[in-house]
Design a protein around this motif. Structure first.
Motif, PDB file in Angstrom:
ATOM      1  N   LEU A  70      -6.112  -7.840   8.891  1.00 55.74           N
ATOM      2  CA  LEU A  70      -5.359  -7.569   7.673  1.00 55.74           C
ATOM      3  C   LEU A  70      -4.199  -6.643   8.011  1.00 55.74           C
ATOM      4  O   LEU A  70      -4.404  -5.551   8.559  1.00 55.74           O
ATOM      5  CB  LEU A  70      -6.274  -6.920   6.632  1.00 55.74           C
ATOM      6  CG  LEU A  70      -5.707  -6.661   5.254  1.00 55.74           C
ATOM      7  CD1 LEU A  70      -5.316  -7.965   4.570  1.00 55.74           C
ATOM      8  CD2 LEU A  70      -6.747  -5.929   4.398  1.00 55.74           C
ATOM      9  N   PRO A  72      -1.572  -3.842   8.057  1.00 50.00           N
ATOM     10  CA  PRO A  72      -1.725  -2.485   7.520  1.00 50.00           C
ATOM     11  C   PRO A  72      -1.101  -2.287   6.143  1.00 50.00           C
ATOM     12  O   PRO A  72      -1.619  -1.529   5.337  1.00 50.00           O
ATOM     13  CB  PRO A  72      -1.036  -1.606   8.568  1.00 50.00           C
ATOM     14  CG  PRO A  72      -1.155  -2.373   9.824  1.00 50.00           C
ATOM     15  CD  PRO A  72      -1.038  -3.822   9.421  1.00 50.00           C
ATOM     16  N   TRP A  75      -3.673  -2.975   3.247  1.00 45.48           N
ATOM     17  CA  TRP A  75      -4.933  -2.232   3.138  1.00 45.48           C
ATOM     18  C   TRP A  75      -4.994  -1.559   1.779  1.00 45.48           C
ATOM     19  O   TRP A  75      -4.750  -0.375   1.640  1.00 45.48           O
ATOM     20  CB  TRP A  75      -5.069  -1.210   4.247  1.00 45.48           C
ATOM     21  CG  TRP A  75      -5.233  -1.807   5.609  1.00 45.48           C
ATOM     22  CD1 TRP A  75      -5.274  -3.127   5.941  1.00 45.48           C
ATOM     23  CD2 TRP A  75      -5.366  -1.092   6.827  1.00 45.48           C
ATOM     24  NE1 TRP A  75      -5.412  -3.276   7.288  1.00 45.48           N
ATOM     25  CE2 TRP A  75      -5.476  -2.041   7.858  1.00 45.48           C
ATOM     26  CE3 TRP A  75      -5.396   0.258   7.145  1.00 45.48           C
ATOM     27  CZ2 TRP A  75      -5.619  -1.686   9.187  1.00 45.48           C
ATOM     28  CZ3 TRP A  75      -5.541   0.600   8.480  1.00 45.48           C
ATOM     29  CH2 TRP A  75      -5.655  -0.359   9.476  1.00 45.48           C
ATOM     30  N   ARG A  76      -5.328  -2.356   0.769  1.00 40.31           N
ATOM     31  CA  ARG A  76      -5.442  -1.871  -0.603  1.00 40.31           C
ATOM     32  C   ARG A  76      -6.770  -2.378  -1.156  1.00 40.31           C
ATOM     33  O   ARG A  76      -7.262  -3.438  -0.755  1.00 40.31           O
ATOM     34  CB  ARG A  76      -4.299  -2.416  -1.469  1.00 40.31           C
ATOM     35  CG  ARG A  76      -2.917  -2.117  -0.963  1.00 40.31           C
ATOM     36  CD  ARG A  76      -1.857  -2.650  -1.939  1.00 40.31           C
ATOM     37  NE  ARG A  76      -2.124  -3.989  -2.441  1.00 40.31           N
ATOM     38  CZ  ARG A  76      -1.501  -5.102  -2.023  1.00 40.31           C
ATOM     39  NH1 ARG A  76      -0.596  -5.041  -1.071  1.00 40.31           N
ATOM     40  NH2 ARG A  76      -1.792  -6.271  -2.559  1.00 40.31           N
ATOM     41  N   LEU A  80      -8.805  -5.839  -0.159  1.00 40.98           N
ATOM     42  CA  LEU A  80     -10.081  -5.726   0.548  1.00 40.98           C
ATOM     43  C   LEU A  80     -11.226  -6.339  -0.251  1.00 40.98           C
ATOM     44  O   LEU A  80     -12.151  -6.903   0.330  1.00 40.98           O
ATOM     45  CB  LEU A  80     -10.367  -4.265   0.873  1.00 40.98           C
ATOM     46  CG  LEU A  80      -9.380  -3.610   1.851  1.00 40.98           C
ATOM     47  CD1 LEU A  80      -9.667  -2.123   1.957  1.00 40.98           C
ATOM     48  CD2 LEU A  80      -9.453  -4.267   3.213  1.00 40.98           C
TER      49      LEU A  80
END
Length: 87
Positions: A70, A72, A75-76, A80
């Motif tokens: 995923l 960067p 990345w929430r 996720l």
């Protein structure tokens, strides 16, 4: 020797493209996606060696992968939560 895996790469910015390149070098099967339809991978030398969706992500394909990379910037919690895990 590394066992071949199905890997989903979500997000094809610099990090995503580098991940695709490395994973292909190790012989893994790759599904990659990016929400942008304007991603140009022709200059990256991938030569259609993996499956790609530009626009919507295919969450069924992503969740069928053995591993998910995923980006960067994604990345929430909402992103996720869409990735299922057996672990």
């Amino acid at each position: 020797m590394v066992e071949e895996m199905k890997v989903a790469v979500v997000g094809l910015g610099m990090e995503g493209k580098m991940a695709v390149h490395s994973l292909l070098e190790y012989g893994h099967q790759i599904y990659a996606s990016d929400l942008s339809k304007d991603i140009d991978i022709s200059a990256d030398g991938f030569d259609n060696r993996f499956e790609i969706d530009l626009g919507p992500h295919n969450w069924d394909k992503i969740n069928q992968a053995d591993a998910v990379v995923l980006s960067p910037s994604l990345w929430r919690p909402d992103m996720l939560s869409k990735i299922e895990s057996d672990n």
